[in-house]
Design a protein around this motif. Sequence first.
Motif, short mmCIF file in Angstrom:
data_model
loop_
_atom_site.label_atom_id
_atom_site.label_comp_id
_atom_site.label_asym_id
_atom_site.label_seq_id
_atom_site.Cartn_x
_atom_site.Cartn_y
_atom_site.Cartn_z
N SER A 16 -59.08 -23.09 10.12
CA SER A 16 -60.18 -23.42 9.23
C SER A 16 -59.87 -22.94 7.83
O SER A 16 -58.84 -22.31 7.57
CB SER A 16 -61.49 -22.81 9.72
OG SER A 16 -61.41 -21.40 9.70
N ARG A 42 -66.11 -26.32 8.00
CA ARG A 42 -65.10 -27.27 8.47
C ARG A 42 -64.10 -26.53 9.34
O ARG A 42 -63.42 -25.63 8.89
CB ARG A 42 -64.40 -27.91 7.28
CG ARG A 42 -63.49 -29.03 7.65
CD ARG A 42 -63.01 -29.73 6.42
NE ARG A 42 -64.09 -30.55 5.89
CZ ARG A 42 -63.97 -31.82 5.55
NH1 ARG A 42 -62.81 -32.40 5.64
NH2 ARG A 42 -64.98 -32.49 5.08
N TYR A 44 -60.99 -27.11 12.40
CA TYR A 44 -60.02 -28.05 12.95
C TYR A 44 -59.51 -27.52 14.27
O TYR A 44 -59.24 -26.33 14.41
CB TYR A 44 -58.84 -28.22 11.99
CG TYR A 44 -59.24 -28.62 10.60
CD1 TYR A 44 -59.37 -29.95 10.26
CD2 TYR A 44 -59.50 -27.67 9.63
CE1 TYR A 44 -59.74 -30.33 8.98
CE2 TYR A 44 -59.88 -28.03 8.35
CZ TYR A 44 -60.00 -29.36 8.03
OH TYR A 44 -60.37 -29.73 6.77
N ILE A 53 -62.01 -32.60 13.96
CA ILE A 53 -62.56 -32.03 12.75
C ILE A 53 -64.05 -31.86 12.97
O ILE A 53 -64.76 -32.84 13.23
CB ILE A 53 -62.32 -32.93 11.52
CG1 ILE A 53 -60.84 -33.24 11.36
CG2 ILE A 53 -62.88 -32.28 10.27
CD1 ILE A 53 -60.44 -34.58 11.87
N GLU A 54 -64.52 -30.63 12.90
CA GLU A 54 -65.94 -30.33 13.07
C GLU A 54 -66.47 -29.87 11.72
O GLU A 54 -65.96 -28.93 11.12
CB GLU A 54 -66.13 -29.24 14.11
CG GLU A 54 -67.57 -28.95 14.42
CD GLU A 54 -67.70 -27.85 15.48
OE1 GLU A 54 -68.54 -26.96 15.28
OE2 GLU A 54 -66.96 -27.90 16.48
N ILE A 55 -67.52 -30.54 11.23
CA ILE A 55 -68.07 -30.26 9.91
C ILE A 55 -69.54 -29.89 10.05
O ILE A 55 -70.27 -30.55 10.78
CB ILE A 55 -67.94 -31.50 9.00
CG1 ILE A 55 -66.48 -31.94 8.91
CG2 ILE A 55 -68.51 -31.23 7.61
CD1 ILE A 55 -66.28 -33.30 8.32
N GLU A 62 -68.68 -34.39 14.05
CA GLU A 62 -67.33 -34.22 14.59
C GLU A 62 -66.58 -35.54 14.50
O GLU A 62 -67.11 -36.60 14.82
CB GLU A 62 -67.39 -33.74 16.04
CG GLU A 62 -66.05 -33.32 16.57
CD GLU A 62 -66.14 -32.69 17.94
OE1 GLU A 62 -65.56 -33.26 18.88
OE2 GLU A 62 -66.78 -31.63 18.06
#
Length: 138
Positions: A16, A42, A44, A53-55, A62
């Motif tokens: 991250s 964010r 990864y 990718i999680e935001i 995601e």
Amino acid sequence: MENDEDHDEREIIKFSFSNRYYLTGPVRFCAGLFMVWLPALRRYTLTDQRLRIEIGVLSKHEDEIELYRIKDVHYRASLFERMMGIGNIEITSTQVGGNYLYVKAIKNPRRVRELIRDTVQKSRRRHGTREFDNFSDN
């Protein structure tokens, strides 16, 4: 050839945003107020099949790129970023809906780039996928 259903996905690395980038210079005080939240914005996750990718913190979004669709992985870092031990990775893919992914201000960017690159090659071999560039004379 092995089917994806027969293969359990294996996590390779999580990475991250690095706090180091914003903890220097005149922005130190302001950045310090929300430094705890930035890495959570964010994240990864590289598995042996995809890059996730999680935001977001409160609401989550995601996205993912199948590894065999990744075309190029580039490392970029300014002198200041290199001194801080961070850098950026630019990923080019053939995925519909977005060809570029920018992974900014992460620790050990060269190591992460090489892990992505090696994992992409293994995924392509497993899927029997080859990359072709289309050069046309238009």
